[in-house]
Design a protein around this motif. Sequence first.
Motif, mmCIF file in Angstrom:
data_model
loop_
_atom_site.group_PDB
_atom_site.id
_atom_site.type_symbol
_atom_site.label_atom_id
_atom_site.label_comp_id
_atom_site.label_asym_id
_atom_site.label_seq_id
_atom_site.Cartn_x
_atom_site.Cartn_y
_atom_site.Cartn_z
ATOM 1 N N VAL A 46 -31.256 -38.774 4.478
ATOM 2 C CA VAL A 46 -31.770 -39.793 5.400
ATOM 3 C C VAL A 46 -33.086 -39.330 6.020
ATOM 4 O O VAL A 46 -34.067 -40.083 6.063
ATOM 5 N N LYS A 47 -33.121 -38.097 6.478
ATOM 6 C CA LYS A 47 -34.322 -37.567 7.143
ATOM 7 C C LYS A 47 -35.494 -37.407 6.175
ATOM 8 O O LYS A 47 -36.620 -37.770 6.494
ATOM 9 N N ASN A 48 -35.228 -36.870 5.000
ATOM 10 C CA ASN A 48 -36.307 -36.510 4.090
ATOM 11 C C ASN A 48 -36.710 -37.596 3.107
ATOM 12 O O ASN A 48 -37.774 -37.516 2.500
ATOM 13 N N ARG A 49 -35.882 -38.598 2.934
ATOM 14 C CA ARG A 49 -36.211 -39.668 1.990
ATOM 15 C C ARG A 49 -36.348 -41.030 2.667
ATOM 16 O O ARG A 49 -36.727 -41.997 2.028
ATOM 17 N N GLY A 50 -36.008 -41.097 3.945
ATOM 18 C CA GLY A 50 -36.211 -42.331 4.690
ATOM 19 C C GLY A 50 -35.198 -43.432 4.413
ATOM 20 O O GLY A 50 -35.449 -44.587 4.717
ATOM 21 N N PHE A 51 -34.071 -43.085 3.812
ATOM 22 C CA PHE A 51 -33.028 -44.073 3.583
ATOM 23 C C PHE A 51 -32.175 -44.215 4.834
ATOM 24 O O PHE A 51 -32.254 -43.400 5.743
ATOM 25 N N THR A 52 -31.331 -45.226 4.871
ATOM 26 C CA THR A 52 -30.383 -45.361 5.969
ATOM 27 C C THR A 52 -29.021 -44.872 5.485
ATOM 28 O O THR A 52 -28.730 -44.896 4.285
ATOM 29 N N VAL A 53 -28.188 -44.448 6.430
ATOM 30 C CA VAL A 53 -26.833 -44.022 6.079
ATOM 31 C C VAL A 53 -26.100 -45.170 5.406
ATOM 32 O O VAL A 53 -25.423 -44.991 4.382
ATOM 33 N N THR A 54 -26.253 -46.363 5.933
ATOM 34 C CA THR A 54 -25.575 -47.536 5.368
ATOM 35 C C THR A 54 -25.945 -47.746 3.909
ATOM 36 O O THR A 54 -25.074 -47.957 3.058
#
Length: 82
Positions: A46-54
Amino acid sequence: MSGGGPVAAASTDALSSKLESRRGPVKVQLNTWVLASTEARLKWLVKNRGFTVTSVVDVALQELLDRYDVPPADPDGRIREQ
Protein backbone atom coordinates in the motif's frame (compact mmCIF):
# COMPACT_ATOMS: atom_id res chain seq x y z
CA MET A 1 10.97 -13.59 -2.66
CA SER A 2 13.20 -13.15 -5.65
CA GLY A 3 12.93 -10.34 -8.15
CA GLY A 4 12.33 -11.36 -11.59
CA GLY A 5 12.77 -11.24 -15.24
CA PRO A 6 10.18 -10.72 -17.92
CA VAL A 7 7.69 -13.22 -16.48
CA ALA A 8 7.68 -11.53 -13.06
CA ALA A 9 7.34 -8.10 -14.67
CA ALA A 10 4.44 -9.23 -16.85
CA SER A 11 2.73 -10.83 -13.85
CA THR A 12 3.20 -7.64 -11.80
CA ASP A 13 1.86 -5.49 -14.64
CA ALA A 14 -1.24 -7.69 -14.97
CA LEU A 15 -2.01 -7.50 -11.26
CA SER A 16 -1.31 -3.75 -11.14
CA SER A 17 -3.93 -3.14 -13.80
CA LYS A 18 -6.47 -5.01 -11.66
CA LEU A 19 -5.55 -2.92 -8.61
CA GLU A 20 -6.48 0.39 -10.18
CA SER A 21 -9.05 2.36 -8.25
CA ARG A 22 -12.55 1.36 -9.26
CA ARG A 23 -15.77 3.14 -8.43
CA GLY A 24 -19.27 1.86 -8.70
CA PRO A 25 -19.55 -1.71 -7.42
CA VAL A 26 -21.32 -2.17 -4.11
CA LYS A 27 -18.90 -2.92 -1.27
CA VAL A 28 -19.54 -4.79 1.98
CA GLN A 29 -17.46 -4.85 5.12
CA LEU A 30 -15.16 -7.85 5.68
CA ASN A 31 -13.47 -8.32 9.03
CA THR A 32 -10.73 -10.88 9.47
CA TRP A 33 -7.39 -11.53 11.11
CA VAL A 34 -4.14 -12.02 9.20
CA LEU A 35 -0.64 -13.00 10.21
CA ALA A 36 1.60 -10.13 11.29
CA SER A 37 3.94 -10.99 8.41
CA THR A 38 1.05 -10.71 5.93
CA GLU A 39 0.00 -7.37 7.38
CA ALA A 40 3.57 -6.06 7.09
CA ARG A 41 3.71 -7.06 3.43
CA LEU A 42 0.28 -5.55 2.76
CA LYS A 43 1.27 -2.27 4.40
CA TRP A 44 4.47 -2.21 2.33
CA LEU A 45 2.48 -2.74 -0.89
CA VAL A 46 0.00 0.00 0.00
CA LYS A 47 2.75 2.45 0.97
CA ASN A 48 5.15 1.74 -1.87
CA ARG A 49 2.76 1.10 -4.75
CA GLY A 50 -0.09 3.44 -3.85
CA PHE A 51 -2.82 0.81 -3.82
CA THR A 52 -5.59 0.66 -1.25
CA VAL A 53 -6.03 -2.21 1.20
CA THR A 54 -9.52 -2.75 -0.20
CA SER A 55 -8.33 -3.13 -3.79
CA VAL A 56 -5.47 -5.47 -2.83
CA VAL A 57 -7.72 -7.73 -0.76
CA ASP A 58 -10.42 -7.75 -3.43
CA VAL A 59 -8.01 -8.72 -6.22
CA ALA A 60 -6.29 -11.35 -4.06
CA LEU A 61 -9.61 -12.96 -3.13
CA GLN A 62 -10.84 -12.86 -6.74
CA GLU A 63 -7.64 -14.61 -7.89
CA LEU A 64 -8.10 -17.31 -5.22
CA LEU A 65 -11.79 -17.82 -6.00
CA ASP A 66 -11.05 -18.05 -9.73
CA ARG A 67 -8.32 -20.63 -9.04
CA TYR A 68 -10.88 -22.79 -7.21
CA ASP A 69 -13.54 -22.32 -9.92
CA VAL A 70 -16.00 -20.54 -7.64
CA PRO A 71 -18.79 -19.19 -9.89
CA PRO A 72 -18.89 -15.42 -10.39
CA ALA A 73 -21.48 -13.30 -8.62
CA ASP A 74 -23.60 -10.54 -10.10
CA PRO A 75 -23.13 -6.91 -8.95
CA ASP A 76 -25.67 -7.49 -6.17
CA GLY A 77 -23.66 -10.40 -4.78
CA ARG A 78 -25.82 -13.27 -6.01
CA ILE A 79 -24.36 -16.43 -7.49
CA ARG A 80 -26.43 -18.23 -10.08
CA GLU A 81 -25.93 -21.92 -9.54
CA GLN A 82 -24.62 -23.62 -12.65
